[in-house]
Design a protein around this motif. Sequence first.
Motif, short mmCIF file in Angstrom:
data_model
loop_
_atom_site.label_atom_id
_atom_site.label_comp_id
_atom_site.label_asym_id
_atom_site.label_seq_id
_atom_site.Cartn_x
_atom_site.Cartn_y
_atom_site.Cartn_z
N LEU A 1 -3.28 -13.68 -0.69
CA LEU A 1 -4.65 -13.20 -0.55
C LEU A 1 -4.60 -11.68 -0.40
N ALA A 2 -5.77 -11.04 -0.39
CA ALA A 2 -5.80 -9.57 -0.46
C ALA A 2 -5.06 -8.91 0.71
N GLY A 3 -5.28 -9.42 1.92
CA GLY A 3 -4.69 -8.75 3.09
C GLY A 3 -3.18 -8.83 3.15
N PHE A 4 -2.61 -9.85 2.48
CA PHE A 4 -1.15 -10.05 2.56
C PHE A 4 -0.39 -8.89 1.96
N TYR A 5 -0.81 -8.42 0.79
CA TYR A 5 -0.05 -7.40 0.07
C TYR A 5 0.08 -6.11 0.88
N SER A 6 -1.05 -5.68 1.48
CA SER A 6 -1.00 -4.42 2.22
C SER A 6 -0.37 -4.60 3.59
N LYS A 7 -0.75 -5.69 4.29
CA LYS A 7 -0.30 -5.88 5.67
C LYS A 7 1.21 -6.14 5.74
N ASP A 8 1.67 -6.97 4.81
CA ASP A 8 3.09 -7.31 4.79
C ASP A 8 3.94 -6.08 4.49
N MET A 9 3.47 -5.28 3.54
CA MET A 9 4.22 -4.07 3.18
C MET A 9 4.24 -3.08 4.35
N ILE A 10 3.11 -2.96 5.03
CA ILE A 10 3.04 -2.05 6.19
C ILE A 10 4.04 -2.49 7.26
N LEU A 11 4.05 -3.78 7.58
CA LEU A 11 4.94 -4.26 8.65
C LEU A 11 6.41 -4.16 8.26
N GLU A 12 6.69 -4.33 6.97
CA GLU A 12 8.09 -4.19 6.54
C GLU A 12 8.53 -2.73 6.57
N LEU B 1 -1.80 -0.93 -9.30
CA LEU B 1 -2.43 0.34 -9.66
C LEU B 1 -1.91 1.50 -8.81
N ILE B 2 -1.77 1.28 -7.50
CA ILE B 2 -1.47 2.41 -6.60
C ILE B 2 0.01 2.77 -6.63
N PHE B 3 0.89 1.77 -6.66
CA PHE B 3 2.33 2.05 -6.56
C PHE B 3 2.96 1.98 -7.95
N TYR B 4 3.32 3.15 -8.46
CA TYR B 4 3.90 3.20 -9.81
C TYR B 4 5.31 2.61 -9.80
N TYR B 5 6.00 2.78 -8.70
CA TYR B 5 7.37 2.25 -8.58
C TYR B 5 7.41 1.42 -7.30
N PRO B 6 8.19 0.35 -7.27
CA PRO B 6 8.21 -0.51 -6.08
C PRO B 6 8.96 0.15 -4.92
N TYR B 7 8.45 -0.07 -3.70
CA TYR B 7 9.18 0.37 -2.51
C TYR B 7 10.45 -0.46 -2.38
N MET B 8 11.55 0.20 -2.08
CA MET B 8 12.80 -0.52 -1.83
C MET B 8 12.83 -0.92 -0.35
N ILE B 9 12.60 -2.19 -0.10
CA ILE B 9 12.59 -2.68 1.28
C ILE B 9 13.79 -3.61 1.46
N TYR B 10 14.70 -3.19 2.32
CA TYR B 10 15.94 -3.96 2.52
C TYR B 10 16.04 -4.29 3.99
N LEU B 11 15.81 -5.56 4.35
CA LEU B 11 15.79 -5.96 5.75
C LEU B 11 16.64 -7.20 5.96
N PRO B 12 17.21 -7.37 7.16
CA PRO B 12 17.87 -8.65 7.48
C PRO B 12 16.84 -9.78 7.56
N ILE B 13 17.30 -10.99 7.42
CA ILE B 13 16.39 -12.14 7.30
C ILE B 13 15.55 -12.33 8.56
N SER B 14 16.10 -11.98 9.74
CA SER B 14 15.33 -12.15 10.99
C SER B 14 14.10 -11.23 11.01
N LEU B 15 14.28 -9.97 10.56
CA LEU B 15 13.14 -9.04 10.51
C LEU B 15 12.18 -9.41 9.39
N LYS B 16 12.72 -9.90 8.29
CA LYS B 16 11.89 -10.28 7.15
C LYS B 16 10.93 -11.42 7.54
N LEU B 17 11.43 -12.32 8.38
CA LEU B 17 10.62 -13.47 8.78
C LEU B 17 9.84 -13.24 10.07
#
Length: 577
Positions: A358-369, A443-459
Amino acid sequence: MKKINICFISFFFLFFFMLINFFMMIYFIMKNLIIFLEWEIISFNSVSVVMTILLDWMSLLFMMFVSLISSCVIYYSKSYMSSELNLSRFIILVLLFVFSMILLIISPNMISIFLGWDGLGLVSYCLVIYYQNIKSYNAGMLTALSNRIGDVMILMLVSWMLNYGSWSYIFYLDFMNNDYSMKIIGVLVIIAAMTKSAQIPFSSWLPAAMAAPTPVSALVHSSTLVTAGVYLLIRFNNFFSGLFFLKILLLLSGLTMMMAGICANYEFDLKKIIALSTLSQLGLMMSILSMGFYDLAFFHLLTHAMFKALLFMCAGVIIHMMGNNQDIRLMGGISFYVPLTSLCMNISNLALCGIPFLAGFYSKDMILEMVSMSNLNLLIFYLYYFSTGLTMFYTIRLLMYLMVNEYNLLSIYNLYDEDYIMLKSMFVLLFMSLVSGSILSWLIFYYPYMIYLPISLKLMVIYVSIMGLLMGWLISNMNIYSLNKYLMFYNLSSFLTVMWFLPNLSTYGVNYNFLKLGQILNKNIDLGWSEMYSGQGMYKIIKYYSLVSMIYQINNFKIYLFSFILWVMIFIILIMI
């Protein structure tokens, strides 16, 4: 006939304007264009007052969202405000509000920004006091006076920029890091944005502004008034490099997030719960902005605008249906009676929680990561994730009260069929709440953010969301008195319920003492200085000293003993000297 005309004309005008902005924005992104227009109005002593318009992909995209939401709100108002005798006045006020916001969006010039900024504050006052009762007047005054602090900051900014020869922030990017006095501009902008976006300690006006009609709340709390401060900080993001005040902003916005989430769990007013969720999301935007990720803040600003406007519209339908009752304890089981409205309500609530795709997932998840990847201390990390859990907490609690629990209103059956004019405008926003997150991330992000996290932080987001879900389900089944009894002490719960006493501090704490001072001054002025310093003043002094001498003459042993000890102490001090 006149009522229908003004709604339809405004709707088609704004919808057409939205389409123009959309195609221009696509063209500007593809060609990497920026259009900068200047029109000199007056020039004096090497300072020229210039009307400036800046069109780039960011301003066009934001204008598109504002015009789409406002067109849906005006179409919705045709049915919602149908009992209103003077509908055209309401629509004109809403249009003025939208045009003030658009002026703010396209202006890089501080003076034209101030015109839009002040226009928002003025028209919001007129809209908050629209129903003209005591509650509306108090809320309107609190809103207007809180926003005046931001207006004063912008005025100080305009006068400070006279040192540099231009009011346009574009020209200051070259010598930002070298000039210390430029930091003052950054601090003034941040304080102005904090008042408009209701961060601590200016938070109390946002729930009070719920006295406005629901279509106005949908517009104000999604894409216009409260987002003006965030948008201003996004535009001024180059001013803040190395500014210490950003760390203070990060702490305050994190606390705002947590405070709003806690208060929403204690609230029973439907519109106030949604208003406090807006406050929580604004804290999220401001905190990620203070960390330097202005594009993420803009992304969340746009996705949040969609589902929050939809949430308010659904709340308006439910309040109408319940006979203008806003207490969620009296609602329940409405999904049986208004299934399409309940569908919109549930999807917008789940988008607010950040449910995947849903709409909020894309922005919120990226912010928290990005927060998990950043070099932050434990307090800020805790505030982010605790607030995310609280979002799920109050949302599930709200859904349980509205959809699942039993219908508690006193009358047996007062529900009517769904209004299709309202539903049409809600379905437009429902579609955008589903797809806007993924479209904007392309539209906003021309290139993907490189987000590299351990599985505990990812979840971690999933962990706190599930905990919030369970808590929301438990609390909705629990009586509020037993909640106070088992979970926390009464004094603590009263502190948490009333937004950490911010409404009391910003109303009684500020107003009462000043009014009292004014009363004393008026009394003195009315009596006249000759009275105060001759007859009346002499009488008061003699009266005071006669009271003192009377206390000494009532033969109290304690007074004699105290006098003796005092005399002995003075005698000892004199000997020592």
